[in-house]
Every structure is written in C-alpha cells, then in structure tokens.
Motif scaffolding. Structure first.
Motif, PDB file in Angstrom:
ATOM      1  N   ALA A 202      35.123  69.467  54.872  1.00  0.00           N
ATOM      2  CA  ALA A 202      36.520  69.117  54.620  1.00  0.00           C
ATOM      3  C   ALA A 202      37.234  70.174  53.792  1.00  0.00           C
ATOM      4  O   ALA A 202      36.620  70.917  53.014  1.00  0.00           O
ATOM      5  CB  ALA A 202      36.584  67.766  53.903  1.00  0.00           C
ATOM      6  N   SER A 203      38.543  70.215  53.939  1.00  0.00           N
ATOM      7  CA  SER A 203      39.362  71.106  53.117  1.00  0.00           C
ATOM      8  C   SER A 203      39.484  70.522  51.715  1.00  0.00           C
ATOM      9  O   SER A 203      39.265  69.326  51.483  1.00  0.00           O
ATOM     10  CB  SER A 203      40.751  71.264  53.733  1.00  0.00           C
ATOM     11  N   ALA A 204      39.848  71.359  50.766  1.00  0.00           N
ATOM     12  CA  ALA A 204      40.049  70.884  49.401  1.00  0.00           C
ATOM     13  C   ALA A 204      41.160  69.845  49.344  1.00  0.00           C
ATOM     14  O   ALA A 204      41.078  68.865  48.598  1.00  0.00           O
ATOM     15  CB  ALA A 204      40.370  72.065  48.483  1.00  0.00           C
TER      16      ALA A 204
ATOM     17  N   LEU B 182      47.518  73.697  62.673  1.00  0.00           N
ATOM     18  CA  LEU B 182      46.842  74.987  62.560  1.00  0.00           C
ATOM     19  C   LEU B 182      45.399  74.840  62.090  1.00  0.00           C
ATOM     20  O   LEU B 182      44.651  75.817  62.103  1.00  0.00           O
ATOM     21  CB  LEU B 182      47.599  75.890  61.577  1.00  0.00           C
ATOM     22  N   ASP B 183      45.013  73.633  61.666  1.00  0.00           N
ATOM     23  CA  ASP B 183      43.683  73.415  61.114  1.00  0.00           C
ATOM     24  C   ASP B 183      42.813  72.685  62.128  1.00  0.00           C
ATOM     25  O   ASP B 183      43.114  71.548  62.506  1.00  0.00           O
ATOM     26  CB  ASP B 183      43.788  72.590  59.831  1.00  0.00           C
TER      27      ASP B 183
ATOM     28  N   LEU C  91      39.578  76.241  52.559  1.00  0.00           N
ATOM     29  CA  LEU C  91      40.970  76.629  52.734  1.00  0.00           C
ATOM     30  C   LEU C  91      41.542  76.067  54.025  1.00  0.00           C
ATOM     31  O   LEU C  91      40.833  75.914  55.019  1.00  0.00           O
ATOM     32  CB  LEU C  91      41.100  78.150  52.728  1.00  0.00           C
ATOM     33  N   SER C  92      42.816  75.772  53.993  1.00  0.00           N
ATOM     34  CA  SER C  92      43.509  75.257  55.172  1.00  0.00           C
ATOM     35  C   SER C  92      44.965  75.697  55.089  1.00  0.00           C
ATOM     36  O   SER C  92      45.389  76.287  54.087  1.00  0.00           O
ATOM     37  CB  SER C  92      43.412  73.735  55.214  1.00  0.00           C
ATOM     38  N   PRO C  93      45.758  75.426  56.122  1.00  0.00           N
ATOM     39  CA  PRO C  93      47.180  75.755  56.037  1.00  0.00           C
ATOM     40  C   PRO C  93      47.920  74.968  54.956  1.00  0.00           C
ATOM     41  O   PRO C  93      49.047  75.309  54.613  1.00  0.00           O
ATOM     42  CB  PRO C  93      47.705  75.403  57.437  1.00  0.00           C
ATOM     43  N   SER C  94      47.333  73.907  54.431  1.00  0.00           N
ATOM     44  CA  SER C  94      47.959  73.135  53.356  1.00  0.00           C
ATOM     45  C   SER C  94      47.723  73.829  52.024  1.00  0.00           C
ATOM     46  O   SER C  94      46.596  74.222  51.709  1.00  0.00           O
ATOM     47  CB  SER C  94      47.376  71.723  53.314  1.00  0.00           C
TER      48      SER C  94
ATOM     49  N   GLY D 182      43.907  77.239  42.923  1.00  0.00           N
ATOM     50  CA  GLY D 182      42.626  77.894  42.714  1.00  0.00           C
ATOM     51  C   GLY D 182      41.657  77.020  41.933  1.00  0.00           C
ATOM     52  O   GLY D 182      40.448  77.012  42.203  1.00  0.00           O
ATOM     53  N   ASP D 183      42.173  76.267  40.951  1.00  0.00           N
ATOM     54  CA  ASP D 183      41.311  75.387  40.170  1.00  0.00           C
ATOM     55  C   ASP D 183      40.675  74.312  41.043  1.00  0.00           C
ATOM     56  O   ASP D 183      39.492  73.989  40.897  1.00  0.00           O
ATOM     57  CB  ASP D 183      42.112  74.724  39.042  1.00  0.00           C
ATOM     58  N   GLU D 184      41.468  73.752  41.954  1.00  0.00           N
ATOM     59  CA  GLU D 184      40.925  72.708  42.825  1.00  0.00           C
ATOM     60  C   GLU D 184      39.882  73.285  43.784  1.00  0.00           C
ATOM     61  O   GLU D 184      38.860  72.656  44.072  1.00  0.00           O
ATOM     62  CB  GLU D 184      42.054  72.044  43.608  1.00  0.00           C
ATOM     63  N   LEU D 185      40.123  74.501  44.267  1.00  0.00           N
ATOM     64  CA  LEU D 185      39.137  75.160  45.117  1.00  0.00           C
ATOM     65  C   LEU D 185      37.837  75.407  44.354  1.00  0.00           C
ATOM     66  O   LEU D 185      36.742  75.222  44.899  1.00  0.00           O
ATOM     67  CB  LEU D 185      39.698  76.487  45.633  1.00  0.00           C
ATOM     68  N   ALA D 186      37.949  75.799  43.104  1.00  0.00           N
ATOM     69  CA  ALA D 186      36.758  76.056  42.294  1.00  0.00           C
ATOM     70  C   ALA D 186      35.941  74.787  42.114  1.00  0.00           C
ATOM     71  O   ALA D 186      34.711  74.799  42.208  1.00  0.00           O
ATOM     72  CB  ALA D 186      37.161  76.635  40.934  1.00  0.00           C
TER      73      ALA D 186
END
Length: 388
Positions: free
Chosen positions: A123-125, A257-258, A340-343, A347-351
């Motif tokens: 899943a995307s973040a 796009l995802d 990562l996604s088009p949404s 950066g903190d949430e990705l981490a």
C-alpha cells in the motif's frame, strides 16, 4: 434463555467430521443435513466412499480430536462449532460456513456489528494513513473492524481499531505468526482483539488457504471496504465474496495514475459504494441487510441435492495478491518507491511507513527529485510523477 452447547462427545464427533480430508465445508453441511448428526455421518461415510469408488476416507480417530481440543485449551483458545449457540450469525448465513472456528481473544467482538477492511499489501503511505483513520473512526462508533492481518492495509486497519475492537482472520492456525513483523500486533490481538481461523493450530498457510480466509473476512461483516487494490488481487476476491454473500461492497477511490487503485476504481464502476469518510461507511452499514442464518448455519438440503459428498469443494479462486509477499526485504530505496503514489505525502510519513530514519528518507527523496522521479510541492509534500 441461552441455548446449551453440544456435549463433549458431540463436539469430538463434529470435529472429527470437520477434519475429514476431502469433505469440504459444503460437503460437511450436506452430510449433516442428510444424517442429522456427525456420529451417524462418520459411521456411514466410509461405506459410501467405497461404493462411490473413492479412496479410503481419512476420518481422524477420536484421540486426534481429543488431542486438538486439549491443545486449543492449553493455548487459552476455544473451538466454536456449528452446534454452539454463539457461532457468529452472519458467518452462519454464508454458503458452506466453516464447521469449526478456532478463536482466541475477546469473543464479545463477534456479537457487535462489523465492517471488513482490506487492501493492497504494498500500500501507499496515503492509503495506510487513510485505512488507520477509517478504522479508528469506525471503532469510535462501536463498529468492529475485520481484516486478514496481512501487510499493508490489513495491518493498518487492525492498528487503527486495536483499542476499540478488531478481528483478525488468519489463513493458517491462530498460533502461526505471519508476517513476522506483525508478531507484536498478533500478540495484542490475542489479548485485546480476536484471532480467528478455521484450520488447526500449528498449520502454516498455503496459497489456496488465502481465498478460503477471504470468504470468512467478508462473511463476518455487514460490508467489505476496499481501500487500495490492483486489478488482480486478493482484496477483489474478498469483495466478490461479499457481493455473493449479500453484503455491502464499498471502495475508496484512488488516482487513475496509481496501479494500486485500478481494482478499487473498477469496483466503483461495477456499482460499489464510494467511500470518502467514516460517515459514508456508517450510512451504508446502517442500511445493510443480511440473510437470516439457517439452523446451525446448515442448509436443509433434500437427499437428491446431496451430490458427491467427497468433492473437495473449498474455494479455489486465485489472484496475484493471494501469495504472501515481503516488501521489507527490499532495498531501502525500493521500499520507499513502493510507498509513493500520485497522492501527496510528507517525508515524515514516508519514513514511518518505510521504517527508515527521516534523514535517510530525505536524502533519497532529494535524489529522486533530481532524477525527475518525484515532484516536491510548495508545502513540502512529495508525489510520484506520472511515467511518460
């Protein structure tokens, strides 16, 4: 007045018949409908198998059933049979309900209204965050969240509802921890939530067990909500089961796009309810109507409808998303790309989602921006660029 459950002898006989290899859930229901009880079915089925030219029917001996019951008790779990008055009513209403359930945790969750929530393992973040928020919001409204304890959306849904009530339906035994990184969540569910499976303790799941699990996820709930799903995924199988079981099907729209949104967007085109908030889910569930369960969850089938009792009639649907995958073994950059996604996302949430240091993530994002792979928005959020 509470109805009494089966005697110990009846429970042993029921378990022996349920564990008979090749009988299947529908074959089991037909056998009970025909013979009236498990003991008579066990007495006659071997002869019926021989006359049908089948191999010797493998019915476990009483000692095996007794040993399984003892093992379940030692774990602090319980076996629920179709004879028990607290067998889940919604699950009893599906075609070929599981004859037995092994459960551990808070059994009162089976009595509350429930919503299934499933989605992509990779899943995307943004999808993970939305799943947690939806599950948390449903829990605040006393809705139990049902999912499959898989990576991605399943894990996020359980985490979001752990304080209010969530049920994990497992493809293997309830003592088999998968994926390994969910060990802590698995332990928490055994205490504050509920672990549920139709297979014996100690059994590791195979690919065919995941569609079987999916029918239970949808069967325990008034409706199934898909957050992210590719066109070929186990989540779409769960949604199809929900529709076949007369339950509501809901989906969260995603970016065209995802690829992870193509399956859920297809569900919307096919008539699923569009979900953008907790209120949307509550509105759908408030109108949900499910079939009345027959006695003990078994169809009163006439003798001419028995068919071949010995067909292996377990669900056999397959999809790319059914097989377990482990994205955590990927290199750090590939793990970040998968989130990562088009949404837009921070950066903190990705981490947090990638379980990586913030500094390392920021460095990788800078490289990806320089290469044109992502775009950084004025508010500092990042999104994956459309591939040309």
């Amino acid at each position: 007045m509470t109805q009494p459950g089966p005697s110990h002898t009846e429970r042993v006989m029921w378990l022996r018949l349920a564990r008979t290899r090749g009988l299947g859930a529908i074959g089991f229901a037909r056998a009970i409908a025909h013979y009236g009880n498990a003991a008579d079915a066990i007495d006659d089925l071997p002869a019926r198998a021989r006359s049908a030219g089948r191999r010797v029917l493998e019915i476990p001996p009483p000692e095996a059933a007794e040993a399984e019951l003892e093992q379940i008790g030692r774990l602090g779990a319980r076996l629920i049979t179709g004879l028990d008055p607290d067998y889940p009513a919604l699950l009893a209403a599906i075609p070929g309900p599981p004859p037995t359930l092994v459960v551990r945790g808070d059994l009162s969750l089976l009595d509350r209204p429930a919503c299934a929530m499933v989605g992509a393992r990779n899943a995307s973040a943004v999808g993970l965050r939305f799943a947690r928020e939806l599950a948390n919001g449903l829990g605040r409204e006393d809705i139990v969240v049902v999912s499959g304890l898989a990576r991605g959306i399943d894990g996020a849904a359980h985490a979001g509802a752990i304080d209010s009530g969530t049920i994990a339906v497992l493809a293997g035994g309830i003592d088999h921890i998968y994926p390994p990184e969910h060990a802590e969540l698995h332990a928490r569910l055994a205490e504050d939530g509920l672990l549920l499976s139709e297979v014996p303790l100690g059994q590791a799941p195979t690919a065919r067990d995941f569609p079987r699990r999916n029918r239970l996820i949808s069967g325990l709930a008034l409706g199934t909500l898909v957050v992210e799903a590719a066109l070929r995924s186990g989540s779409l199988i769960t949604a199809r089961y929900a529709a076949e079981q007369g339950r509501e099907v809901m989906a969260v729209p995603g970016s065209p796009l995802d690829p992870r949104a193509r399956g859920s967007n297809q569900l919307l085109r096919d008539g699923a309810h569009l979900i953008e908030s907790v209120e949307d889910v509550l509105d759908i569930l408030s109108k949900a109507r499910c079939p009345e369960p027959p006695a003990h969850g078994l169809e009163d089938l006439p003798p001419e409808a028995l068919g071949d009792l010995f067909d292996d009639d377990e669900p056999s649907r397959a999809a790319d998303g059914d097989a377990p995958t482990d994205t955590r073994s990927l290199p750090a950059l590939d793990r970040l790309r998968a989130l990562l996604s088009p949404s837009p996302v921070s950066g903190d949430e990705l981490a947090r989602a990638a379980d990586l240091p913030v500094g390392e993530v920021q460095a990788m994002l800078m490289e990806m921006e320089m290469s044109g792979e992502i775009a950084t928005l004025p508010d500092g959020l990042v999104q994956r660029r459309r591939q040309s």
